[in-house]
Design a protein around this motif. Sequence first.
Motif, short mmCIF file in Angstrom:
data_model
loop_
_atom_site.label_atom_id
_atom_site.label_comp_id
_atom_site.label_asym_id
_atom_site.label_seq_id
_atom_site.Cartn_x
_atom_site.Cartn_y
_atom_site.Cartn_z
N ILE A 95 41.98 34.65 33.14
CA ILE A 95 41.54 35.81 32.33
C ILE A 95 40.49 35.42 31.54
O ILE A 95 39.52 36.08 31.45
N LEU A 155 37.14 34.94 33.20
CA LEU A 155 36.52 36.06 33.62
C LEU A 155 36.00 36.99 32.50
O LEU A 155 34.63 37.34 32.64
N LEU A 172 39.48 44.80 31.27
CA LEU A 172 40.50 43.72 31.65
C LEU A 172 41.41 43.23 30.46
O LEU A 172 42.34 42.98 30.73
N TRP A 179 45.28 43.99 38.92
CA TRP A 179 44.31 43.43 40.02
C TRP A 179 42.92 44.20 39.99
O TRP A 179 41.84 43.61 40.57
N MET A 189 41.07 42.73 37.38
CA MET A 189 40.39 41.57 37.79
C MET A 189 39.42 41.66 38.96
O MET A 189 38.34 40.55 38.79
#
Length: 108
Positions: free
Chosen positions: A40, A43, A58, A78, A81
């Motif tokens: 996480i 990202l 996110l 998801w 993500m």
Amino acid sequence: LASATHWLGVGLGSNRPSSLLPSLLSTVGLLGTVLFAFLIFRLVRHISTTDAWVRWALIAAVVDMCFGVSDINQPLLWSSMALAVYYANHTDIAAHEDQTHSSSQLTS
């Protein structure tokens, strides 16, 4: 439950706590939880500031799930993500193309 398994976890689907953080700790253990947090973080870090909405989507999904949703298989997580991966790669590709274009101009 996490400490009873020596922080290794009991496996996905073996426990149903009330939120994401205890769910991760009890099912995938400390290492899996740290790896998920690292994913996480990576990202979020690689999304450009022009696409900040993806970053906040996110973060909001993860924070929301940490307080109220324990299932790791929720589409909200998801899909957030997946958007983050797309925009992070899109940013990296655009930066690489700009760098390649500017270096080709210098050589000509």
